[in-house]
Design a protein around this motif. Structure first.
Motif, PDB file in Angstrom:
ATOM      1  N   PRO A  57      52.477  62.668  28.763  1.00  0.00           N
ATOM      2  CA  PRO A  57      53.038  61.083  29.521  1.00  0.00           C
ATOM      3  C   PRO A  57      53.799  60.330  28.325  1.00  0.00           C
ATOM      4  CG  PRO A  57      50.941  61.231  28.835  1.00  0.00           C
ATOM      5  CD  PRO A  57      51.151  62.789  28.488  1.00  0.00           C
ATOM      6  N   TRP A  58      55.069  60.617  28.171  1.00  0.00           N
ATOM      7  CA  TRP A  58      55.873  60.132  27.333  1.00  0.00           C
ATOM      8  C   TRP A  58      56.040  58.273  27.805  1.00  0.00           C
ATOM      9  CZ3 TRP A  58      56.734  62.821  23.180  1.00  0.00           C
ATOM     10  CH2 TRP A  58      56.740  64.089  23.391  1.00  0.00           C
ATOM     11  N   ARG A  59      56.250  57.760  26.856  1.00  0.00           N
ATOM     12  CA  ARG A  59      56.274  56.182  27.141  1.00  0.00           C
ATOM     13  C   ARG A  59      57.203  55.621  26.195  1.00  0.00           C
ATOM     14  NH1 ARG A  59      51.706  56.386  23.599  1.00  0.00           N
ATOM     15  NH2 ARG A  59      51.623  54.947  21.893  1.00  0.00           N
ATOM     16  N   ALA A  60      58.063  54.728  26.485  1.00  0.00           N
ATOM     17  CA  ALA A  60      59.067  53.817  25.856  1.00  0.00           C
ATOM     18  C   ALA A  60      58.339  52.694  25.250  1.00  0.00           C
ATOM     19  CB  ALA A  60      60.190  53.514  26.597  1.00  0.00           C
ATOM     20  N   GLU A  61      58.773  52.296  24.142  1.00  0.00           N
ATOM     21  CA  GLU A  61      57.969  51.149  23.388  1.00  0.00           C
ATOM     22  C   GLU A  61      58.776  50.359  22.981  1.00  0.00           C
ATOM     23  OE1 GLU A  61      55.431  52.223  20.158  1.00  0.00           O
ATOM     24  OE2 GLU A  61      53.810  53.126  21.425  1.00  0.00           O
ATOM     25  N   ARG A  62      58.542  48.895  22.799  1.00  0.00           N
ATOM     26  CA  ARG A  62      59.299  47.799  22.434  1.00  0.00           C
ATOM     27  C   ARG A  62      58.635  47.142  21.568  1.00  0.00           C
ATOM     28  NH1 ARG A  62      63.349  46.153  25.182  1.00  0.00           N
ATOM     29  NH2 ARG A  62      63.241  43.880  24.560  1.00  0.00           N
ATOM     30  N   ARG A  63      59.339  46.938  20.126  1.00  0.00           N
ATOM     31  CA  ARG A  63      58.755  46.174  18.920  1.00  0.00           C
ATOM     32  C   ARG A  63      59.377  45.010  18.501  1.00  0.00           C
ATOM     33  NH1 ARG A  63      57.397  51.817  15.854  1.00  0.00           N
ATOM     34  NH2 ARG A  63      55.957  52.715  17.127  1.00  0.00           N
ATOM     35  N   PRO A  64      58.976  44.117  17.837  1.00  0.00           N
ATOM     36  CA  PRO A  64      59.472  42.963  17.275  1.00  0.00           C
ATOM     37  C   PRO A  64      60.489  43.286  16.282  1.00  0.00           C
ATOM     38  CG  PRO A  64      57.200  42.563  16.771  1.00  0.00           C
ATOM     39  CD  PRO A  64      57.445  43.936  17.627  1.00  0.00           C
ATOM     40  N   MET A  65      61.559  42.718  15.967  1.00  0.00           N
ATOM     41  CA  MET A  65      62.315  43.111  14.665  1.00  0.00           C
ATOM     42  C   MET A  65      63.342  41.713  14.480  1.00  0.00           C
ATOM     43  SD  MET A  65      65.000  45.837  13.981  1.00  0.00           S
ATOM     44  CE  MET A  65      63.899  47.170  13.723  1.00  0.00           C
ATOM     45  N   TYR A  66      62.689  41.215  13.697  1.00  0.00           N
ATOM     46  CA  TYR A  66      63.298  39.848  13.017  1.00  0.00           C
ATOM     47  C   TYR A  66      62.958  38.759  14.109  1.00  0.00           C
ATOM     48  CZ  TYR A  66      65.590  43.020   9.766  1.00  0.00           C
ATOM     49  OH  TYR A  66      65.852  43.803   8.633  1.00  0.00           O
ATOM     50  N   ASP A  67      64.277  38.314  14.818  1.00  0.00           N
ATOM     51  CA  ASP A  67      64.066  37.325  15.999  1.00  0.00           C
ATOM     52  C   ASP A  67      64.033  37.835  17.291  1.00  0.00           C
ATOM     53  OD1 ASP A  67      66.684  37.912  15.691  1.00  0.00           O
ATOM     54  OD2 ASP A  67      67.347  35.709  15.680  1.00  0.00           O
ATOM     55  N   ARG A  68      63.753  39.070  17.445  1.00  0.00           N
ATOM     56  CA  ARG A  68      63.994  39.712  19.030  1.00  0.00           C
ATOM     57  C   ARG A  68      63.021  40.748  19.082  1.00  0.00           C
ATOM     58  NH1 ARG A  68      68.789  43.515  18.924  1.00  0.00           N
ATOM     59  NH2 ARG A  68      69.159  43.843  16.694  1.00  0.00           N
ATOM     60  N   VAL A  69      62.946  41.518  20.274  1.00  0.00           N
ATOM     61  CA  VAL A  69      62.247  42.562  20.761  1.00  0.00           C
ATOM     62  C   VAL A  69      63.159  43.697  21.024  1.00  0.00           C
ATOM     63  CG1 VAL A  69      60.518  43.559  22.116  1.00  0.00           C
ATOM     64  CG2 VAL A  69      60.500  41.086  21.185  1.00  0.00           C
ATOM     65  N   VAL A  70      63.164  44.633  20.553  1.00  0.00           N
ATOM     66  CA  VAL A  70      64.071  45.680  20.518  1.00  0.00           C
ATOM     67  C   VAL A  70      63.288  47.040  21.249  1.00  0.00           C
ATOM     68  CG1 VAL A  70      65.557  45.031  18.796  1.00  0.00           C
ATOM     69  CG2 VAL A  70      63.951  46.722  18.211  1.00  0.00           C
ATOM     70  N   PRO A  73      63.863  53.604  19.474  1.00  0.00           N
ATOM     71  CA  PRO A  73      64.891  54.662  19.832  1.00  0.00           C
ATOM     72  C   PRO A  73      64.245  55.995  19.861  1.00  0.00           C
ATOM     73  CG  PRO A  73      65.220  54.182  17.883  1.00  0.00           C
ATOM     74  CD  PRO A  73      64.138  53.258  18.028  1.00  0.00           C
ATOM     75  N   ARG A  74      63.269  56.423  20.689  1.00  0.00           N
ATOM     76  CA  ARG A  74      62.612  57.681  20.899  1.00  0.00           C
ATOM     77  C   ARG A  74      61.477  57.461  22.005  1.00  0.00           C
ATOM     78  NH1 ARG A  74      61.432  55.416  16.295  1.00  0.00           N
ATOM     79  NH2 ARG A  74      59.229  55.490  15.633  1.00  0.00           N
ATOM     80  N   LEU A  75      60.988  58.512  22.720  1.00  0.00           N
ATOM     81  CA  LEU A  75      59.485  58.380  23.431  1.00  0.00           C
ATOM     82  C   LEU A  75      58.615  58.746  22.550  1.00  0.00           C
ATOM     83  CD1 LEU A  75      61.074  59.832  26.795  1.00  0.00           C
ATOM     84  CD2 LEU A  75      60.916  57.466  25.848  1.00  0.00           C
ATOM     85  N   LEU A  76      57.487  58.175  22.817  1.00  0.00           N
ATOM     86  CA  LEU A  76      56.000  58.433  22.180  1.00  0.00           C
ATOM     87  C   LEU A  76      55.004  58.792  22.897  1.00  0.00           C
ATOM     88  CD1 LEU A  76      56.617  55.166  20.023  1.00  0.00           C
ATOM     89  CD2 LEU A  76      57.156  57.419  19.365  1.00  0.00           C
ATOM     90  N   CYS A  77      54.073  59.515  22.420  1.00  0.00           N
ATOM     91  CA  CYS A  77      52.612  59.785  22.706  1.00  0.00           C
ATOM     92  C   CYS A  77      51.685  59.948  21.659  1.00  0.00           C
ATOM     93  CB  CYS A  77      52.719  60.842  23.884  1.00  0.00           C
ATOM     94  SG  CYS A  77      51.124  60.819  24.765  1.00  0.00           S
ATOM     95  N   LEU A 114      53.035  62.535  18.997  1.00  0.00           N
ATOM     96  CA  LEU A 114      54.323  63.151  19.209  1.00  0.00           C
ATOM     97  C   LEU A 114      55.627  62.440  19.737  1.00  0.00           C
ATOM     98  CD1 LEU A 114      52.054  65.250  19.944  1.00  0.00           C
ATOM     99  CD2 LEU A 114      53.561  65.887  22.070  1.00  0.00           C
ATOM    100  N   CYS A 115      56.691  62.759  19.254  1.00  0.00           N
ATOM    101  CA  CYS A 115      57.868  61.845  19.390  1.00  0.00           C
ATOM    102  C   CYS A 115      59.065  62.868  19.973  1.00  0.00           C
ATOM    103  CB  CYS A 115      58.375  61.648  17.974  1.00  0.00           C
ATOM    104  SG  CYS A 115      57.349  60.284  17.105  1.00  0.00           S
ATOM    105  N   TYR A 116      59.714  62.244  20.985  1.00  0.00           N
ATOM    106  CA  TYR A 116      60.666  62.956  21.746  1.00  0.00           C
ATOM    107  C   TYR A 116      61.871  62.294  21.582  1.00  0.00           C
ATOM    108  CZ  TYR A 116      62.889  65.284  25.876  1.00  0.00           C
ATOM    109  OH  TYR A 116      63.807  65.544  26.777  1.00  0.00           O
ATOM    110  N   TYR A 117      63.016  63.001  20.492  1.00  0.00           N
ATOM    111  CA  TYR A 117      64.101  62.578  20.440  1.00  0.00           C
ATOM    112  C   TYR A 117      65.069  63.245  21.315  1.00  0.00           C
ATOM    113  CZ  TYR A 117      62.082  61.503  15.786  1.00  0.00           C
ATOM    114  OH  TYR A 117      61.407  60.987  14.982  1.00  0.00           O
ATOM    115  N   ARG A 118      65.594  62.372  22.516  1.00  0.00           N
ATOM    116  CA  ARG A 118      66.303  63.098  23.482  1.00  0.00           C
ATOM    117  C   ARG A 118      67.704  63.225  23.382  1.00  0.00           C
ATOM    118  NH1 ARG A 118      64.749  57.535  26.368  1.00  0.00           N
ATOM    119  NH2 ARG A 118      65.043  56.843  24.205  1.00  0.00           N
ATOM    120  N   ASP A 119      68.372  62.773  22.153  1.00  0.00           N
ATOM    121  CA  ASP A 119      69.905  63.082  21.741  1.00  0.00           C
ATOM    122  C   ASP A 119      69.828  62.225  20.507  1.00  0.00           C
ATOM    123  OD1 ASP A 119      70.340  60.128  22.366  1.00  0.00           O
ATOM    124  OD2 ASP A 119      70.988  60.684  24.350  1.00  0.00           O
TER     125      ASP A 119
END
Length: 208
Positions: A57-70, A73-77, A114-119
């Motif tokens: 069940p791969w999921r995309a995450e967003r994380r704060p970086m400096y003054d924004r949320v990004v 760049p990979r899928l995680l579980c 687990l990390c999924y690097y799609r490209d």
């Protein structure tokens, strides 16, 4: 650019199998750190890659970086201690790693990330696994790499000349000793056409 997985001619046929861990080769690093390598530890890894792409069940995450949320760049579980792993061979791999390293590590491997690097656009920046005990104690992180090889870089924490490895197609790569707190590792982005990769990281309790 996204590419389909190109299977390895050396990956073998039939069920996924694990080679004897007595064949691992250790590379000493500075400050008490080391890495172990065993190419092709897991035969049948390309078939396992395809199974995990669909079973996890791969999921995309967003994380704060400096003054924004990004976007990460990979899928995680992440599979914590009580969570059943998606394929039985991953349980076998964790048990085999524990049997081989427990006398040195002092405890079993318990979790699987687990990390999924799609490209080539997917990546992970320079870091050490220092959430938890990895920040202050020697520990181990055992990585099984499935799919296409991607450069895995290591460098001394604070900067210095980097080492380049290319795990893929069932290779085992173990970082041990002080590696998480005295060295950093990264999987950089690339504009070259590369196939997808799944990284499976087995860790002891309270190491992330």
């Amino acid at each position: 650019m996204t590419m389909p997985l190109q299977g390895s001619l050396l990956d073998g046929l039939g069920d996924t199998r694990l080679a004897p861990l007595a064949q691992v080769r250790r590379i000493p690093l500075s400050h008490g750190a080391w890495v172990d390598q065993l190419p092709g530890w897991m035969s049948g890894a390309d078939a396992l890659f395809e199974q995990l792409v669909h079973a996890v069940p791969w999921r995309a995450e967003r994380r704060p970086m400096y003054d924004r949320v990004v976007d990460v760049p990979r899928l995680l579980c992440f599979y914590d201690e009580p969570d059943p792993l998606p394929e039985a061979v991953l349980d076998e791999a964790r048990l085999a790693l524990t049997a081989h390293y427990e006398s040195e590590l002092g405890e079993p491997f318990r979790t699987a990330g687990l990390c999924y690097y799609r490209d080539g656009r997917d990546s992970v920046a320079w870091h050490g696994d220092t959430i938890g005990r990895g920040a202050s104690h020697d520990t181990m992180v055992a990585i099984v790499s499935l799919g296409a090889p991607r450069p895995l870089l290591l460098r001394p924490r604070g900067g210095g000349e980097s080492l380049r490895f290319h795990p893929g197609h069932g290779d085992l790569f173990v970082m041990g000793g002080s590696c998480q707190r005295t060295w950093e590792h990264a999987v950089p982005k690339t504009r070259k056409p590369v196939g997808p990769r799944i990284s499976i990281q087995f860790r002891p309790r309270n190491v992330r």
